[in-house]
Design a protein around this motif. Sequence first.
Motif, PDB file in Angstrom:
ATOM      1  N   PRO A  57      -7.567  33.453   2.499  1.00 38.48           N
ATOM      2  CA  PRO A  57      -6.212  33.604   2.144  1.00 38.48           C
ATOM      3  C   PRO A  57      -5.805  34.237   1.031  1.00 38.48           C
ATOM      4  O   PRO A  57      -4.486  34.479   0.644  1.00 38.48           O
ATOM      5  CB  PRO A  57      -5.981  32.116   2.376  1.00 38.48           C
ATOM      6  CG  PRO A  57      -6.958  31.506   3.006  1.00 38.48           C
ATOM      7  CD  PRO A  57      -8.341  32.314   2.789  1.00 38.48           C
ATOM      8  N   ALA A  58      -6.500  33.860  -0.306  1.00 42.97           N
ATOM      9  CA  ALA A  58      -6.355  34.416  -1.481  1.00 42.97           C
ATOM     10  C   ALA A  58      -5.751  36.064  -1.450  1.00 42.97           C
ATOM     11  O   ALA A  58      -5.149  36.367  -2.470  1.00 42.97           O
ATOM     12  CB  ALA A  58      -7.561  34.366  -2.538  1.00 42.97           C
ATOM     13  N   VAL A  59      -6.002  36.975  -0.730  1.00 46.37           N
ATOM     14  CA  VAL A  59      -5.908  38.152  -0.531  1.00 46.37           C
ATOM     15  C   VAL A  59      -4.201  38.384  -0.249  1.00 46.37           C
ATOM     16  O   VAL A  59      -3.757  39.474  -0.345  1.00 46.37           O
ATOM     17  CB  VAL A  59      -6.717  39.007   0.401  1.00 46.37           C
ATOM     18  CG1 VAL A  59      -8.224  38.655   0.111  1.00 46.37           C
ATOM     19  CG2 VAL A  59      -6.227  38.674   1.888  1.00 46.37           C
ATOM     20  N   ILE A  60      -3.792  37.247   0.499  1.00 44.36           N
ATOM     21  CA  ILE A  60      -2.223  37.331   0.522  1.00 44.36           C
ATOM     22  C   ILE A  60      -1.423  37.033  -0.429  1.00 44.36           C
ATOM     23  O   ILE A  60      -1.287  35.918  -1.022  1.00 44.36           O
ATOM     24  CB  ILE A  60      -1.963  36.372   1.846  1.00 44.36           C
ATOM     25  CG1 ILE A  60      -2.884  36.807   3.109  1.00 44.36           C
ATOM     26  CG2 ILE A  60      -0.363  36.707   2.149  1.00 44.36           C
ATOM     27  CD1 ILE A  60      -2.747  38.158   3.563  1.00 44.36           C
ATOM     28  N   THR A 345       5.556  33.605  -9.229  1.00 43.01           N
ATOM     29  CA  THR A 345       5.256  32.209  -9.545  1.00 43.01           C
ATOM     30  C   THR A 345       4.356  31.636  -8.631  1.00 43.01           C
ATOM     31  O   THR A 345       4.025  32.082  -7.382  1.00 43.01           O
ATOM     32  CB  THR A 345       6.374  31.445  -9.867  1.00 43.01           C
ATOM     33  OG1 THR A 345       7.057  31.218  -8.416  1.00 43.01           O
ATOM     34  CG2 THR A 345       7.598  32.039 -10.499  1.00 43.01           C
ATOM     35  N   PRO A 346       3.609  30.532  -8.932  1.00 42.30           N
ATOM     36  CA  PRO A 346       2.836  29.777  -7.759  1.00 42.30           C
ATOM     37  C   PRO A 346       3.610  29.381  -6.643  1.00 42.30           C
ATOM     38  O   PRO A 346       2.971  29.388  -5.479  1.00 42.30           O
ATOM     39  CB  PRO A 346       2.261  28.549  -8.779  1.00 42.30           C
ATOM     40  CG  PRO A 346       2.440  28.859 -10.312  1.00 42.30           C
ATOM     41  CD  PRO A 346       3.442  29.839 -10.118  1.00 42.30           C
ATOM     42  N   THR A 347       4.831  29.019  -6.888  1.00 41.70           N
ATOM     43  CA  THR A 347       5.381  28.640  -5.534  1.00 41.70           C
ATOM     44  C   THR A 347       5.992  30.126  -4.742  1.00 41.70           C
ATOM     45  O   THR A 347       5.737  29.988  -3.435  1.00 41.70           O
ATOM     46  CB  THR A 347       7.099  28.261  -6.185  1.00 41.70           C
ATOM     47  OG1 THR A 347       6.724  26.882  -6.879  1.00 41.70           O
ATOM     48  CG2 THR A 347       7.679  28.092  -4.947  1.00 41.70           C
ATOM     49  N   ALA A 352       4.083  32.895   0.248  1.00 41.61           N
ATOM     50  CA  ALA A 352       3.657  34.152   0.939  1.00 41.61           C
ATOM     51  C   ALA A 352       2.629  33.821   1.750  1.00 41.61           C
ATOM     52  O   ALA A 352       2.271  34.266   3.092  1.00 41.61           O
ATOM     53  CB  ALA A 352       3.271  35.245  -0.153  1.00 41.61           C
ATOM     54  N   ARG A 353       1.639  32.929   1.447  1.00 38.32           N
ATOM     55  CA  ARG A 353       0.291  32.444   2.333  1.00 38.32           C
ATOM     56  C   ARG A 353       0.924  31.549   3.434  1.00 38.32           C
ATOM     57  O   ARG A 353       0.466  31.607   4.321  1.00 38.32           O
ATOM     58  CB  ARG A 353      -0.527  31.977   1.212  1.00 38.32           C
ATOM     59  CG  ARG A 353      -1.260  32.879   0.239  1.00 38.32           C
ATOM     60  CD  ARG A 353      -2.595  31.925  -0.498  1.00 38.32           C
ATOM     61  NE  ARG A 353      -2.143  31.217  -1.256  1.00 38.32           N
ATOM     62  CZ  ARG A 353      -1.999  31.419  -2.599  1.00 38.32           C
ATOM     63  NH1 ARG A 353      -2.060  32.553  -3.248  1.00 38.32           N
ATOM     64  NH2 ARG A 353      -1.459  30.542  -3.285  1.00 38.32           N
ATOM     65  N   ASP A 354       1.726  30.703   2.949  1.00 37.91           N
ATOM     66  CA  ASP A 354       2.343  29.715   4.122  1.00 37.91           C
ATOM     67  C   ASP A 354       2.951  30.698   5.180  1.00 37.91           C
ATOM     68  O   ASP A 354       2.742  30.316   6.265  1.00 37.91           O
ATOM     69  CB  ASP A 354       3.254  28.760   3.554  1.00 37.91           C
ATOM     70  CG  ASP A 354       2.476  27.683   3.024  1.00 37.91           C
ATOM     71  OD1 ASP A 354       1.181  27.526   3.032  1.00 37.91           O
ATOM     72  OD2 ASP A 354       3.110  26.948   2.037  1.00 37.91           O
ATOM     73  N   ALA A 355       3.704  31.629   4.890  1.00 35.74           N
ATOM     74  CA  ALA A 355       4.422  32.446   5.768  1.00 35.74           C
ATOM     75  C   ALA A 355       3.399  33.334   6.677  1.00 35.74           C
ATOM     76  O   ALA A 355       3.529  33.461   7.719  1.00 35.74           O
ATOM     77  CB  ALA A 355       5.344  33.622   4.971  1.00 35.74           C
ATOM     78  N   PHE A 356       2.442  33.641   6.146  1.00 32.33           N
ATOM     79  CA  PHE A 356       1.420  34.680   6.654  1.00 32.33           C
ATOM     80  C   PHE A 356       0.573  33.745   7.739  1.00 32.33           C
ATOM     81  O   PHE A 356       0.214  34.023   8.998  1.00 32.33           O
ATOM     82  CB  PHE A 356       0.374  35.216   5.750  1.00 32.33           C
ATOM     83  CG  PHE A 356      -0.950  35.947   6.583  1.00 32.33           C
ATOM     84  CD1 PHE A 356      -0.741  37.074   6.950  1.00 32.33           C
ATOM     85  CD2 PHE A 356      -2.081  35.274   6.570  1.00 32.33           C
ATOM     86  CE1 PHE A 356      -1.830  37.948   7.450  1.00 32.33           C
ATOM     87  CE2 PHE A 356      -3.187  35.923   7.225  1.00 32.33           C
ATOM     88  CZ  PHE A 356      -2.980  37.214   7.792  1.00 32.33           C
ATOM     89  N   SER A 357       0.334  32.283   7.448  1.00 37.44           N
ATOM     90  CA  SER A 357      -0.217  31.548   8.203  1.00 37.44           C
ATOM     91  C   SER A 357       0.636  30.764   9.086  1.00 37.44           C
ATOM     92  O   SER A 357       0.089  30.018  10.030  1.00 37.44           O
ATOM     93  CB  SER A 357      -1.065  30.433   7.392  1.00 37.44           C
ATOM     94  OG  SER A 357      -1.983  31.260   6.367  1.00 37.44           O
ATOM     95  N   LEU A 358       1.931  30.910   9.050  1.00 38.02           N
ATOM     96  CA  LEU A 358       2.900  30.540  10.046  1.00 38.02           C
ATOM     97  C   LEU A 358       3.128  29.077   9.772  1.00 38.02           C
ATOM     98  O   LEU A 358       3.417  28.266  10.595  1.00 38.02           O
ATOM     99  CB  LEU A 358       2.524  30.694  11.725  1.00 38.02           C
ATOM    100  CG  LEU A 358       2.458  32.433  11.781  1.00 38.02           C
ATOM    101  CD1 LEU A 358       2.258  32.425  13.379  1.00 38.02           C
ATOM    102  CD2 LEU A 358       3.764  33.031  11.364  1.00 38.02           C
TER     103      LEU A 358
END
Length: 386
Positions: A57-60, A345-347, A352-358
């Motif tokens: 996930p860190a690549v997102i 920012t961290p937020t 971005a990661r949460d969106a990618f993971s739906l």
Amino acid sequence: MPLDTDDPASVVNRSFTGRLRETAKTVARANPVVKRSFKEAEYGLGALEHGLGQFVPAVIQPRPRRITIAVTAYCNLRCIGCRYGRDFMPGQQLTLDEVRGLLDDAREAGVETVRLYGGEPLLHPDLPEMVRHAVGLGLSTYVTTNGLLLRQKMDALYEAGLRDITIGFYGTEGEYDSYTQRPGRFARLEEGLEYARSRYGSALSLQLNYLIMRPSCGLDALRAGWAFAERFGMTFHTDLIHYSLPYFTDGKEGDLQFRPEDEAALGELVAELARLKQAYPDRIRESLASINSIPDWLLKGPEMRVPCDVRKLIWVGADGTVQLCYVTFKLGNIRERRLRDMLFTPTHRQAARDAFSLNCPNCHCERDERILKHLPSRLKYSASPA
């Protein structure tokens, strides 16, 4: 870290990458073959990133390339499926200075494209100056409008540098007036488009955004929309009725959203769209795979699990709210702090990661890129029998 306190090397890297992308896009615009190759390479890299992102996930990471700004919540229509102009951000409108600040920060962050919309953006008295500022920054700028005020506003917008307009389309004649709940407005749309096209010709790019909902899901309606687009030299794009946007509704009696019994009608519509795409590829720019996926988006709704690419987007509402996308992931409000202080920012990274993971209500925004960058979906829908 916020953009204005970011590591200098990162800022330089973003600046260099931005210049490199601009150079590539300039070459691509001048050569259709290069443009297609450039897009395919971009989708290929996106597919690799999407595949890796499911395991690492860190690549997102957030990578804003587009900003969508609702400059006003006021609207001169009362569309059955939309809450703008009524109870969504009622009375809210961004000032010229607020939009200028947004555009400055967005350009600094690497944003390349700005969409100005509403509500109805042509109601904003400062829209031409917003366009002028965006174009002056080198941003690819377009306006999404219902088109009713084009006859009155087009000259000022063109003089400010606007060359790209997209038009929301809900049917012809009585169907349009019924959905917008404003008799006689379809004639005003025709008048505005006739003026814009006759005055500026091919120097002005026009796109018809055909909204697929139950009332417009028919071959006669589609062919009427296609004829309308041909009449005014417009490209043809499809939008789908939304099930998760906060400013969309399902109509008065829940008659806009699709039901299982609509599967056959959707199949016919998509088959005709696929035929038109193959016959007129320059008029329909959406991929065939994306077109073939339309029934599943509309019938499965949030159960359509295709990783989201919205980390490239920033959405700003007429009340100053800043979100990663149209639906969710709030980052702040420009009336409390600058956009540049909300980015990277961290937020922002977590969004971005949460969106990618739906990890969200899910929607079908950006569906074309999502399908093409998600290898299982691309394979499935490219081979669809539509």
